[in-house]
Scaffold this motif. Structure first.
Motif, PDB file in Angstrom:
ATOM      1  N   ILE A 363       0.860  -0.876   0.166  1.00 11.88           N
ATOM      2  CA  ILE A 363       0.347   0.357   0.311  1.00 11.88           C
ATOM      3  C   ILE A 363       0.907   1.489   0.082  1.00 11.88           C
ATOM      4  O   ILE A 363       1.728   1.244   0.462  1.00 11.88           O
ATOM      5  CB  ILE A 363      -0.990   0.335   1.509  1.00 11.88           C
ATOM      6  N   THR A 364       0.709   1.751  -0.966  1.00 12.77           N
ATOM      7  CA  THR A 364       1.206   3.470  -1.134  1.00 12.77           C
ATOM      8  C   THR A 364       0.145   4.302  -1.021  1.00 12.77           C
ATOM      9  O   THR A 364      -1.023   4.432  -0.788  1.00 12.77           O
ATOM     10  CB  THR A 364       2.203   3.903  -2.367  1.00 12.77           C
ATOM     11  N   ASN A 365       1.197   5.699  -0.254  1.00 20.01           N
ATOM     12  CA  ASN A 365       0.384   6.955  -0.093  1.00 20.01           C
ATOM     13  C   ASN A 365      -0.127   7.798  -1.696  1.00 20.01           C
ATOM     14  O   ASN A 365       0.374   6.927  -2.663  1.00 20.01           O
ATOM     15  CB  ASN A 365       0.606   7.766   0.284  1.00 20.01           C
ATOM     16  N   LYS A 366      -0.852   8.546  -1.505  1.00 18.71           N
ATOM     17  CA  LYS A 366      -1.295   9.402  -3.138  1.00 18.71           C
ATOM     18  C   LYS A 366      -0.099   8.939  -3.750  1.00 18.71           C
ATOM     19  O   LYS A 366       0.223   9.476  -5.628  1.00 18.71           O
ATOM     20  CB  LYS A 366      -1.822   9.871  -3.240  1.00 18.71           C
ATOM     21  N   ASN A 367       1.268   9.660  -3.311  1.00 19.03           N
ATOM     22  CA  ASN A 367       2.576   9.598  -4.218  1.00 19.03           C
ATOM     23  C   ASN A 367       3.139   8.349  -5.014  1.00 19.03           C
ATOM     24  O   ASN A 367       4.356   8.609  -5.021  1.00 19.03           O
ATOM     25  CB  ASN A 367       3.914  11.455  -3.185  1.00 19.03           C
ATOM     26  N   HIS A 368       2.403   7.622  -4.267  1.00 14.75           N
ATOM     27  CA  HIS A 368       3.527   5.921  -4.593  1.00 14.75           C
ATOM     28  C   HIS A 368       4.456   5.386  -3.756  1.00 14.75           C
ATOM     29  O   HIS A 368       5.761   4.969  -3.627  1.00 14.75           O
ATOM     30  CB  HIS A 368       4.023   6.151  -5.578  1.00 14.75           C
ATOM     31  N   ASP A 369       4.549   6.671  -2.432  1.00 13.21           N
ATOM     32  CA  ASP A 369       5.741   6.483  -1.120  1.00 13.21           C
ATOM     33  C   ASP A 369       4.869   4.760  -0.138  1.00 13.21           C
ATOM     34  O   ASP A 369       3.852   4.730  -0.354  1.00 13.21           O
ATOM     35  CB  ASP A 369       5.938   7.226  -0.777  1.00 13.21           C
ATOM     36  N   ILE A 370       6.239   3.700  -0.266  1.00 11.94           N
ATOM     37  CA  ILE A 370       5.466   2.511   0.213  1.00 11.94           C
ATOM     38  C   ILE A 370       5.062   2.625   2.062  1.00 11.94           C
ATOM     39  O   ILE A 370       6.820   3.429   2.311  1.00 11.94           O
ATOM     40  CB  ILE A 370       6.119   1.642   0.373  1.00 11.94           C
ATOM     41  N   HIS A 387      13.502  -1.546   5.264  1.00 13.77           N
ATOM     42  CA  HIS A 387      14.337  -0.771   3.733  1.00 13.77           C
ATOM     43  C   HIS A 387      13.545  -0.806   3.117  1.00 13.77           C
ATOM     44  O   HIS A 387      13.831   0.065   1.634  1.00 13.77           O
ATOM     45  CB  HIS A 387      15.163  -1.981   3.734  1.00 13.77           C
ATOM     46  N   LEU A 388      11.948  -1.225   2.699  1.00 13.11           N
ATOM     47  CA  LEU A 388      11.109  -0.757   1.783  1.00 13.11           C
ATOM     48  C   LEU A 388      10.351   0.371   2.175  1.00 13.11           C
ATOM     49  O   LEU A 388      10.322   1.297   1.287  1.00 13.11           O
ATOM     50  CB  LEU A 388       9.820  -1.582   1.268  1.00 13.11           C
ATOM     51  N   ILE A 389       9.463   0.474   3.448  1.00 15.76           N
ATOM     52  CA  ILE A 389       8.951   1.322   3.456  1.00 15.76           C
ATOM     53  C   ILE A 389       9.870   2.979   3.819  1.00 15.76           C
ATOM     54  O   ILE A 389      10.993   3.327   3.716  1.00 15.76           O
ATOM     55  CB  ILE A 389       8.671   1.196   5.285  1.00 15.76           C
ATOM     56  N   GLY A 390       9.087   3.831   3.162  1.00 13.88           N
ATOM     57  CA  GLY A 390       9.635   5.157   1.901  1.00 13.88           C
ATOM     58  C   GLY A 390       9.909   4.963   0.725  1.00 13.88           C
ATOM     59  O   GLY A 390      10.113   6.255   0.240  1.00 13.88           O
ATOM     60  N   LEU A 394       7.094   3.388  -7.536  1.00 15.50           N
ATOM     61  CA  LEU A 394       7.302   3.169  -9.067  1.00 15.50           C
ATOM     62  C   LEU A 394       8.667   3.322  -9.561  1.00 15.50           C
ATOM     63  O   LEU A 394       9.015   3.651 -10.729  1.00 15.50           O
ATOM     64  CB  LEU A 394       6.590   4.821  -9.382  1.00 15.50           C
ATOM     65  N   HIS A 395       9.837   3.715  -8.992  1.00 12.13           N
ATOM     66  CA  HIS A 395      11.211   4.086  -8.738  1.00 12.13           C
ATOM     67  C   HIS A 395      11.238   2.246  -9.451  1.00 12.13           C
ATOM     68  O   HIS A 395      12.491   2.504  -9.997  1.00 12.13           O
ATOM     69  CB  HIS A 395      12.039   4.619  -8.374  1.00 12.13           C
ATOM     70  N   PHE A 396      10.664   1.549  -8.729  1.00 12.29           N
ATOM     71  CA  PHE A 396      11.591   0.060  -9.169  1.00 12.29           C
ATOM     72  C   PHE A 396      10.799  -0.808 -10.719  1.00 12.29           C
ATOM     73  O   PHE A 396      11.277  -1.485 -10.857  1.00 12.29           O
ATOM     74  CB  PHE A 396      10.375  -1.140  -8.196  1.00 12.29           C
ATOM     75  N   ILE A 397      10.485   0.548 -11.544  1.00 11.84           N
ATOM     76  CA  ILE A 397       9.747  -0.479 -12.692  1.00 11.84           C
ATOM     77  C   ILE A 397      10.922   0.020 -13.374  1.00 11.84           C
ATOM     78  O   ILE A 397      11.346   1.736 -12.960  1.00 11.84           O
ATOM     79  CB  ILE A 397       8.441   0.409 -13.289  1.00 11.84           C
ATOM     80  N   SER A 398      11.550  -1.118 -14.088  1.00 14.07           N
ATOM     81  CA  SER A 398      13.075  -0.969 -15.736  1.00 14.07           C
ATOM     82  C   SER A 398      12.462   0.608 -16.375  1.00 14.07           C
ATOM     83  O   SER A 398      13.487   1.035 -16.798  1.00 14.07           O
ATOM     84  CB  SER A 398      13.034  -2.134 -14.981  1.00 14.07           C
ATOM     85  N   ASP A 399      11.523   0.333 -16.356  1.00 15.88           N
ATOM     86  CA  ASP A 399      11.326   1.148 -18.154  1.00 15.88           C
ATOM     87  C   ASP A 399      10.811   2.556 -17.703  1.00 15.88           C
ATOM     88  O   ASP A 399       9.568   2.198 -17.452  1.00 15.88           O
ATOM     89  CB  ASP A 399      11.102   0.410 -19.271  1.00 15.88           C
ATOM     90  N   PRO A 400      11.369   3.845 -18.391  1.00 13.90           N
ATOM     91  CA  PRO A 400      10.753   4.968 -17.723  1.00 13.90           C
ATOM     92  C   PRO A 400       9.110   5.017 -18.330  1.00 13.90           C
ATOM     93  O   PRO A 400       8.022   5.579 -18.567  1.00 13.90           O
ATOM     94  CB  PRO A 400      11.415   5.664 -17.866  1.00 13.90           C
ATOM     95  N   ARG A 401       9.134   4.721 -19.541  1.00 16.18           N
ATOM     96  CA  ARG A 401       8.552   4.835 -20.655  1.00 16.18           C
ATOM     97  C   ARG A 401       6.698   3.876 -20.247  1.00 16.18           C
ATOM     98  O   ARG A 401       5.486   4.317 -19.855  1.00 16.18           O
ATOM     99  CB  ARG A 401       8.379   3.790 -21.956  1.00 16.18           C
ATOM    100  N   ASP A 402       7.024   2.597 -18.704  1.00 19.44           N
ATOM    101  CA  ASP A 402       5.805   2.530 -18.063  1.00 19.44           C
ATOM    102  C   ASP A 402       5.673   3.167 -17.130  1.00 19.44           C
ATOM    103  O   ASP A 402       4.576   3.244 -16.522  1.00 19.44           O
ATOM    104  CB  ASP A 402       6.368   0.692 -18.125  1.00 19.44           C
ATOM    105  N   GLU A 448      -6.854   8.941  -2.038  1.00 22.28           N
ATOM    106  CA  GLU A 448      -5.953   7.873  -0.716  1.00 22.28           C
ATOM    107  C   GLU A 448      -4.888   6.916  -0.613  1.00 22.28           C
ATOM    108  O   GLU A 448      -3.535   7.945  -0.234  1.00 22.28           O
ATOM    109  CB  GLU A 448      -6.987   8.260   0.773  1.00 22.28           C
ATOM    110  N   ASN A 449      -5.256   6.893  -1.369  1.00 21.99           N
ATOM    111  CA  ASN A 449      -3.751   4.834  -1.704  1.00 21.99           C
ATOM    112  C   ASN A 449      -4.285   3.900  -2.468  1.00 21.99           C
ATOM    113  O   ASN A 449      -5.330   4.265  -3.571  1.00 21.99           O
ATOM    114  CB  ASN A 449      -3.847   4.080  -0.411  1.00 21.99           C
ATOM    115  N   TYR A 450      -2.941   3.675  -3.101  1.00 21.95           N
ATOM    116  CA  TYR A 450      -2.884   2.746  -3.987  1.00 21.95           C
ATOM    117  C   TYR A 450      -2.872   1.075  -3.681  1.00 21.95           C
ATOM    118  O   TYR A 450      -1.465   1.890  -2.176  1.00 21.95           O
ATOM    119  CB  TYR A 450      -1.831   3.113  -5.619  1.00 21.95           C
TER     120      TYR A 450
END
Length: 634
Positions: A363-370, A387-390, A394-402, A448-450
């Protein structure tokens, strides 16, 4: 009662539908087990071949030590010049002890320049408890034997090998057939030759000693024509010499295996055929050097593979049955409780359900932070939840176009689903079937969340990627090519771990260049230059880890992207490659290596490693130079 019957009917229908899940689970897990077993067998096989190669090197060292002691004996040299009976007695006693203690030789001989045997020790370990001295009356003239003719061509101070071939006695082959290898050393003084020291190696016990293992795996050493030069099974030998054994060769017995071996003879490989799982790799050893390039081959039979698969599949079947029963119970109980679930609670419990079920979810906030993730999600990226919280998901997605496509879909439809390629901070590449759902506020006006739900489908994509893998491979070495290197370098630079992640490995770039490659080509020809490139490629793929990215980016230039805790570990890894290349017995070849830590700028990282490489060249070549984080050469 009617309502209860209707609810139970729904439960039974749900159970029937849910039965597809255990069936899918069984099919999926059996497939995964099959892949796992083959991978385990492959790793075990190559570990065994490495063990055999190590044992062979140790045997070669002990053998050479014994030959040097016997052939350079002062007693033997004096006897060769003066033929004193007392000296002969001393030599015979010495050779008896050596033959008995080493268990390596079945004959030790001194032959004069006319081919006459002067001293001979026989030791058949299968028939004799102790070696024996052959009486002078039984000594023979070997001047017409092919190995004696070969001995006359040796220079003073040169050691030669003859064989592996059949062992003869009185011009007839010994039955049962026995593979013999002769080590020949000229005996001379002041440039005058007096005779030859000849040691007949007992090849089969040597092979038994270096290939002995608890798994009872057999090893074959075959030449480039596919015939067995050496084997744990002596009945296969001499197929190229004895007509009765002509059928004993890899092309005739295992045509599918031979097709792959012929195409890739200079690298280790694994091949699954109808006869079993075969694995092979090139074999270079001083003991059998005169036999030419050899391939070391071993395999697991289909019976062994099936035995292991059947055991594991039985466990999976039992798990599937239990899972089916559990689904039945859950379906009935779920149907009974469904009438009591309030519709207004479904949305509130959705996020909790996603995090607690079997899928990887976050679950992330509206800015996609975990802000929250389950253990499945943590295990998927091999990173602890803390280490994942915060982290920005979206930065984990390797292709910027995705990334852009996902953001557009969420802004338009508040949801997205499909396959995405992720790259974790550890550098792990994953392809996941992904579902993203936006949860709105009470007025349904803002997000509110994703909720992210991920299912790993990397194996399916790996099969597809394998079909296009050849387009990214160097045709000579089968290493990655330069375009693929530039792509991976940019990806790894973009996903560097932050300075706060001390527990994570960091990325390093090493550039390898062959020293004086033009001189090698001009001196020995381009064929030798190609052999040098192939040999260096083999050493890198053998000595480095499977997770290391290795590419050929130029004619005589290679690049490696690797992960490690620090620079010193990377230097140690690359130094093993440097030493292995410098130790090549065929040609005098060396490499220079430049290493730099990988930064967020791929061009700067490559420049730093390139500068370190040329600093190694200026230092005299055949060495390693590094470039530290402050840009200071070391």
């Amino acid at each position: 009662m009617k309502r209860l019957s209707k609810t139970l009917s729904k439960g039974v229908i749900a159970w029937i539908l849910c039965s597809l899940i255990p069936l899918s689970y069984y099919a999926y897990q059996t497939n995964k087990v099959s892949e796992f077993v083959y991978e385990q067998m492959e790793a075990q096989g190559f570990q065994f071949l490495s063990f055999v190669e190590s044992q062979a090197h140790d045997a070669a060292a002990r053998l050479q030590q014994s030959v040097d002691q016997l052939s350079h004996s002062t007693l033997l040299n004096h006897y060769a010049q003066h033929a004193q009976p007392q000296l002969k007695k001393y030599i015979e006693d010495q050779w008896l002890i050596t033959a008995f203690t080493s268990q390596l030789f079945y004959q030790l001989r001194y032959i004069d320049v006319h081919g006459e045997e002067r001293i001979r020790i026989n030791y058949d370990t299968k028939k004799q408890k102790l070696p024996e001295i052959v009486p002078d009356s039984q000594l023979q003239n070997k001047s017409e034997r092919d190995y004696f003719q070969y001995a006359t061509t040796l220079k003073n101070g040169e050691q030669g090998q003859f064989g592996i071939d059949l062992e003869y006695e009185h011009k007839k082959p010994i039955i049962p057939y026995k593979p013999g290898l002769r080590i020949i050393v000229p005996i001379h003084a002041d440039q005058e030759r007096f005779g030859y020291f000849v040691a007949n190696l007992d090849v089969l016990p040597i092979i038994k000693r270096i290939t002995e293992n608890k798994q009872n795996l057999l090893v074959d050493f075959v030449d480039r024509s596919g015939f067995y030069v050496i084997s744990s099974d002596p009945s296969k030998l001499f197929g190229d010499i004895i007509s009765e054994r002509a059928q004993y060769n890899i092309p005739a017995e295992y045509p599918d295996l031979w097709k792959v071996m012929s195409e890739y003879p200079n690298r280790k490989n694994v091949v699954l055929t109808e006869q079993g799982l075969f694995f092979y790799q090139p074999f270079i050893n001083r003991v059998f050097a005169n036999a030419g390039p050899l391939l070391m081959v071993s395999h697991f039979s289909h019976a062994e593979l099936d035995a292991m698969l059947n055991t594991r599949n039985s466990i999976i079947f039992a798990q599937s049955v239990i899972l089916w029963l559990i689904f039945g119970l859950v379906s009935i109980l779920g149907s009974l409780g469904w009438e009591h679930i309030q519709a207004n609670k479904q949305s509130k419990k959705f996020a909790s359900f996603v995090l607690e079920n079997g899928m990887a979810a976050a679950i992330t906030n509206k800015n996609h932070d975990i802000i929250q993730c389950n253990h499945k999600f943590s295990e998927l990226f091999l990173i602890e939840p803390k280490h994942l919280i915060g982290k920005h998901l979206l930065h984990f997605i390797s292709d910027p176009r995705d990334q852009e496509n996902v953001i557009t879909a969420l802004n338009t439809h508040q949801g997205w689903s499909g396959d995405l390629a992720f790259l974790s901070p550890n550098g792990e590449q994953l392809v996941c079937q992904t579902s993203i759902q936006a949860h709105m506020d009470s007025r349904n006006k803002r997000v509110e969340n994703y909720v992210y739900s991920l299912a790993d489908v990397s194996n399916h994509h790996h099969v597809i990627d394998a079909l296009t893998d050849k387009n990214h491979r160097d045709p000579m070495t089968s290493l990655w090519n330069k375009p693929k290197f530039e792509e991976i370098l940019e990806i790894m630079a973009r996903h560097q771990p932050s300075d706060d992640d001390d527990e994570l490995n960091h990325n390093f770039l090493a550039i390898v260049d062959i020293d004086c490659f033009k001189t090698l080509n001009d001196t020995h020809g381009h064929r030798v230059g190609d052999e040098a490139i192939m040999y260096i490629a083999i050493q890198m793929t053998t000595l480095l880890r499977q997770s290391d990215f290795i590419a050929r980016i130029g004619g005589d230039e290679f690049a490696i992207i690797t992960q490690s805790k620090d620079m010193s570990t990377v230097c140690h890894m690359m130094n093993r490659v440097r030493v292995a290349v410098a130790s090549w017995p065929e040609y005098n070849v060396s490499i220079s290596i430049g290493i730099a830590a990988l930064s967020n700028d791929p061009v700067s990282s490559f420049t730093n490693a390139d500068k370190a490489l040329y600093r190694a060249k200026r230092k005299g070549r055949n060495c390693i130079s590094t470039h530290d984080e402050r840009g200071t050469p070391t």
